[in-house]
Design a protein around this motif. Structure first.
Motif, PDB file in Angstrom:
ATOM      1  N   MET A 321       0.689  -1.248  -0.208  1.00 16.29           N
ATOM      2  CA  MET A 321       0.102   0.121   0.004  1.00 16.29           C
ATOM      3  C   MET A 321       0.881   1.170   0.116  1.00 16.29           C
ATOM      4  N   TYR A 322       2.178   1.083   0.453  1.00 15.70           N
ATOM      5  CA  TYR A 322       2.998   2.266   0.622  1.00 15.70           C
ATOM      6  C   TYR A 322       3.803   2.638  -0.685  1.00 15.70           C
ATOM      7  N   SER A 323       3.727   1.847  -1.807  1.00 17.25           N
ATOM      8  CA  SER A 323       4.535   2.014  -2.948  1.00 17.25           C
ATOM      9  C   SER A 323       4.423   3.246  -3.623  1.00 17.25           C
ATOM     10  N   LYS A 324       3.122   3.423  -4.034  1.00 18.65           N
ATOM     11  CA  LYS A 324       2.810   4.708  -4.737  1.00 18.65           C
ATOM     12  C   LYS A 324       2.995   5.808  -3.921  1.00 18.65           C
ATOM     13  N   ARG A 325       2.941   5.723  -2.692  1.00 18.03           N
ATOM     14  CA  ARG A 325       3.140   6.860  -1.499  1.00 18.03           C
ATOM     15  C   ARG A 325       4.604   7.435  -1.691  1.00 18.03           C
ATOM     16  N   SER A 326       5.412   6.302  -1.644  1.00 20.97           N
ATOM     17  CA  SER A 326       6.922   6.304  -1.741  1.00 20.97           C
ATOM     18  C   SER A 326       7.243   7.139  -2.996  1.00 20.97           C
ATOM     19  N   LEU A 327       6.642   6.797  -4.137  1.00 18.03           N
ATOM     20  CA  LEU A 327       6.941   7.516  -5.521  1.00 18.03           C
ATOM     21  C   LEU A 327       6.335   8.869  -5.569  1.00 18.03           C
ATOM     22  N   ILE A 328       5.489   8.990  -4.875  1.00 20.36           N
ATOM     23  CA  ILE A 328       5.040  10.535  -4.706  1.00 20.36           C
ATOM     24  C   ILE A 328       6.062  11.316  -3.932  1.00 20.36           C
ATOM     25  N   TYR A 329       6.413  10.806  -2.675  1.00 13.82           N
ATOM     26  CA  TYR A 329       7.247  11.712  -1.868  1.00 13.82           C
ATOM     27  C   TYR A 329       8.675  11.646  -2.565  1.00 13.82           C
ATOM     28  N   SER A 330       9.223  10.622  -3.263  1.00 11.55           N
ATOM     29  CA  SER A 330      10.387  10.851  -3.951  1.00 11.55           C
ATOM     30  C   SER A 330      10.410  11.835  -4.965  1.00 11.55           C
ATOM     31  N   VAL A 331       9.552  12.055  -5.686  1.00 14.84           N
ATOM     32  CA  VAL A 331       9.370  13.186  -6.670  1.00 14.84           C
ATOM     33  C   VAL A 331       9.505  14.448  -5.878  1.00 14.84           C
ATOM     34  N   ALA A 332       8.978  14.627  -4.807  1.00 10.14           N
ATOM     35  CA  ALA A 332       8.829  15.827  -3.803  1.00 10.14           C
ATOM     36  C   ALA A 332      10.257  16.331  -3.395  1.00 10.14           C
ATOM     37  N   PHE A 333      10.823  15.283  -2.853  1.00 11.34           N
ATOM     38  CA  PHE A 333      12.209  15.380  -2.327  1.00 11.34           C
ATOM     39  C   PHE A 333      13.205  15.659  -3.496  1.00 11.34           C
ATOM     40  N   ASN A 334      13.080  15.104  -4.431  1.00  6.08           N
ATOM     41  CA  ASN A 334      13.956  15.439  -5.778  1.00  6.08           C
ATOM     42  C   ASN A 334      13.703  16.878  -6.170  1.00  6.08           C
ATOM     43  N   GLU A 335      12.337  17.415  -6.012  1.00  5.04           N
ATOM     44  CA  GLU A 335      12.362  18.717  -6.474  1.00  5.04           C
ATOM     45  C   GLU A 335      12.937  19.815  -5.419  1.00  5.04           C
ATOM     46  N   LEU A 336      12.860  19.206  -4.232  1.00  2.10           N
ATOM     47  CA  LEU A 336      13.471  20.095  -2.992  1.00  2.10           C
ATOM     48  C   LEU A 336      14.997  20.227  -3.215  1.00  2.10           C
ATOM     49  N   LYS A 337      15.503  19.388  -3.776  1.00  2.00           N
ATOM     50  CA  LYS A 337      16.913  19.233  -3.918  1.00  2.00           C
ATOM     51  C   LYS A 337      17.492  20.516  -4.900  1.00  2.00           C
ATOM     52  N   ASP A 338      16.558  20.896  -5.776  1.00  2.00           N
ATOM     53  CA  ASP A 338      16.653  21.914  -6.654  1.00  2.00           C
ATOM     54  C   ASP A 338      16.382  23.504  -6.279  1.00  2.00           C
ATOM     55  N   TYR A 339      15.850  23.462  -5.011  1.00  2.00           N
ATOM     56  CA  TYR A 339      15.558  24.713  -4.400  1.00  2.00           C
ATOM     57  C   TYR A 339      16.623  25.654  -4.044  1.00  2.00           C
ATOM     58  N   ASN A 340      16.773  26.912  -4.363  1.00  2.00           N
ATOM     59  CA  ASN A 340      17.898  27.519  -3.845  1.00  2.00           C
ATOM     60  C   ASN A 340      17.363  28.366  -2.475  1.00  2.00           C
ATOM     61  N   VAL A 341      18.322  28.868  -2.144  1.00  2.00           N
ATOM     62  CA  VAL A 341      18.131  29.576  -0.565  1.00  2.00           C
ATOM     63  C   VAL A 341      16.706  30.140  -0.441  1.00  2.00           C
ATOM     64  N   THR A 342      16.445  31.148  -1.397  1.00  2.00           N
ATOM     65  CA  THR A 342      15.322  31.881  -1.415  1.00  2.00           C
ATOM     66  C   THR A 342      14.046  31.120  -1.904  1.00  2.00           C
ATOM     67  N   GLU A 343      14.093  29.977  -2.512  1.00  6.14           N
ATOM     68  CA  GLU A 343      12.938  29.153  -2.612  1.00  6.14           C
ATOM     69  C   GLU A 343      12.869  28.354  -1.188  1.00  6.14           C
ATOM     70  N   TRP A 344      13.942  27.926  -0.468  1.00  9.87           N
ATOM     71  CA  TRP A 344      13.801  27.261   0.541  1.00  9.87           C
ATOM     72  C   TRP A 344      12.868  27.956   1.652  1.00  9.87           C
ATOM     73  N   ILE A 345      13.130  29.617   1.603  1.00  7.88           N
ATOM     74  CA  ILE A 345      12.684  30.332   2.726  1.00  7.88           C
ATOM     75  C   ILE A 345      11.332  30.793   2.238  1.00  7.88           C
ATOM     76  N   PHE A 346      10.770  30.640   1.044  1.00  6.03           N
ATOM     77  CA  PHE A 346       9.601  31.283   0.535  1.00  6.03           C
ATOM     78  C   PHE A 346       8.849  30.305  -0.195  1.00  6.03           C
ATOM     79  N   GLY A 347       9.521  29.158  -0.843  1.00 10.92           N
ATOM     80  CA  GLY A 347       8.899  28.492  -1.470  1.00 10.92           C
ATOM     81  C   GLY A 347       8.713  28.750  -2.971  1.00 10.92           C
ATOM     82  N   ARG A 348       7.963  28.118  -3.753  1.00 16.05           N
ATOM     83  CA  ARG A 348       7.852  28.259  -5.051  1.00 16.05           C
ATOM     84  C   ARG A 348       6.276  28.807  -5.367  1.00 16.05           C
ATOM     85  N   GLY A 349       5.403  29.255  -4.294  1.00 16.58           N
ATOM     86  CA  GLY A 349       4.223  29.592  -4.682  1.00 16.58           C
ATOM     87  C   GLY A 349       3.045  28.755  -4.733  1.00 16.58           C
ATOM     88  N   ALA A 350       1.780  29.246  -4.224  1.00 11.87           N
ATOM     89  CA  ALA A 350       0.683  28.299  -3.868  1.00 11.87           C
ATOM     90  C   ALA A 350       0.413  27.256  -5.263  1.00 11.87           C
TER      91      ALA A 350
END
Length: 474
Positions: A321-350
């Motif tokens: 049951m956790y297989s799809k959820r792990s894929l969803i989270y992996s995409v999110a974590f990979n996206e966060l790796k590309d955040y710069n300092v400003t994006e870490w503070i303010f995010g990329r928007g709603a």
């Protein structure tokens, strides 16, 4: 009865019907404007009440509003900051349409919260909110039986859920059971025998729809909820100066009824699965006959075989049951790796947590959800399924810190409320636990877009205010 009492009663009726409509509509698999209509009527009455209350006694109303704020000042401040930052993130969103789609529901749910708090402060009738949610679950269950057994093609053959999202459906039912338990255990003035009979009927109606919704997360959480309820009642008797052995016996009797009916329901699963399979086979035979006679019947996914609830529940033990959820989270974590300092503070928007999945090229995720050229993904088809990740992606560390601070503040006020009035422990802890768990593993657009979160906030704030008034009168 005075004019002010009449209009407050009218507000109470409109508010309760709006809660029933806004929660109940989540069990529908088609769009409906019933909840929107009820909300607009309720909002009109609410504004009307506030204006007339101000005209009659402005000083008293302002004093009451000040009292409302002072009763949970830190909570209201943190909640306002979280909401304001959520709105600010729209200014730098990557997809304006996805960002503003949440606002009709958010405005609706926030409006329910504000009206509920105002109503509870005027009348001290928190119990009306509790009854409304309890009624919603039972009404949805009754509607479910009518739809499933009278319809040739229900939403599911192997589930009783009338909503595509059976986790949301199961949440509606369990909220109804919990609030019915709280009302009959602590607020209802009928005799113990009458309360037990009503409660048994409520469980008989609601437990099958809850269990046969096939929600895995609910199957995991319910034993913990029951364990907490039993331990809480035992501890309450031990530490309370007013609780008696009779109260403990009565409340444990209520909890025992839930367990008995739950196990009776779960043991009847093979019967339900057999009936569902027969119903599905009958539908497919009818569909094949219609098509052989040249009658064009829209099929969509009607002929797709469904998993039985037993097969679904087996995925809990084998961890699939956790297989799809792990894929969803992996995409999110990979996206966060590309955040710069400003994006870490303010995010990329709603709504970036939705936009991200609309544009991702992650092959494993797309394959898991059967997304290809023949089956394109609809706009906003997937969210990050975790409010902390969503807050970090959308609003950066600022929103994440505000969100976690809000959760911590709610827990702190819950503890204070329970310390003063032990009997409301189950009414606060179990529903809020369910709200937080759901927001940590599911949901789009965050907590502010969760009607259960807004209702529980109103209940908490109402209890805090009533407790404060009682302390002041001691």
């Amino acid at each position: 009865m005075t004019k002010s009492e009449n209009r407050h009663r009218l507000l109470g009726i409109a508010l309760c019907l709006t809660i029933i409509g806004c929660v109940g509509v989540l069990s529908f698999s088609v769009s409906t404007f019933f909840d929107k209509l009820m909300f607009l009527i309720m909002l009109t009455i609410f504004v009307f009440c506030v204006i007339l209350d101000l005209k009659e006694d402005k000083k008293a109303v302002l004093a009451r509003m000040k009292g409302i704020f002072q009763s949970a000042k830190i909570l209201y401040i943190v909640l306002a900051l979280y909401f304001i930052w959520d709105v600010i993130t729209i200014l730098y969103t990557r997809d304006l349409l996805l960002s503003v789609k949440k606002f009709p529901y958010m405005i609706e749910y926030v409006g329910i919260f504000l009206a509920s708090v105002y109503y509870c402060k005027i009348t001290n009738k928190i119990v009306h909110i509790i009854i409304s949610v309890a009624l919603t679950g039972t009404l949805v269950s009754i509607g479910t039986y009518l739809y499933y057994f009278l319809s040739q093609k229900p939403i599911y053959f192997q589930r009783l859920s009338t909503a595509r999202d059976y986790n949301v459906y199961a949440s509606i039912i369990i909220f109804g059971i919990i609030f019915a338990s709280v009302y009959l255990m602590n607020y209802c003035k009928l005799s113990f025998f009458k309360r037990i009979l009503i409660y048994t009927a409520v469980c008989v109606v609601n437990m099958p729809t809850f269990y046969f919704a096939g929600s895995r997360r609910m199957a995991i959480m319910v034993p913990y909820f029951f364990l907490f309820a039993v331990l809480f009642e035992v501890i309450r008797l031990m530490v309370s100066k007013t609780a008696t052995k009779r109260i403990l016996f009565e409340n444990l009797a209520f909890l025992s009824i839930i367990v008995v009916i739950f196990f009776i329901t779960s043991s009847s699963l093979p019967i339900f699965s057999k009936f569902g399979a027969e119903k599905e086979a009958a539908y497919k035979a009818w569909l094949a006959n219609e098509q052989s006679n040249g009658i064009d019947v829209p099929t969509k996914e009607e002929t797709k075989d469904e998993k039985t609830i037993s097969a679904v529940l087996e995925t809990i033990s084998d961890k699939s049951m956790y297989s799809k959820r792990s894929l969803i989270y992996s995409v999110a974590f990979n996206e966060l790796k590309d955040y710069n300092v400003t994006e870490w503070i303010f995010g990329r928007g709603a709504a970036y947590d939705l936009y991200m999945y609309d544009t991702t090229t992650d092959e494993a995720l797309l394959k898991a959800y059967s997304i290809d050229k023949d089956h394109p993904r609809p706009k906003g088809w997937l969210s990050v399924h975790n409010f902390t990740l969503a807050d970090l992606l959308n609003g950066g560390l600022i929103k994440l810190i505000l969100g976690l601070t809000l959760v911590g503040t709610i827990i702190a006020y819950m503890i204070r409320a329970i310390q003063y009035k032990k009997r409301i422990g189950i009414a606060l802890v179990i529903p809020f636990a369910l709200v937080f768990v759901n927001n940590f593993i599911s949901g789009a657009y965050g907590m502010m877009n969760d009607v259960f979160f807004q209702i529980m906030l109103a209940v908490l704030c109402g209890i805090i205010y009533v407790n404060q008034k009682e302390k002041a009168n001691v």
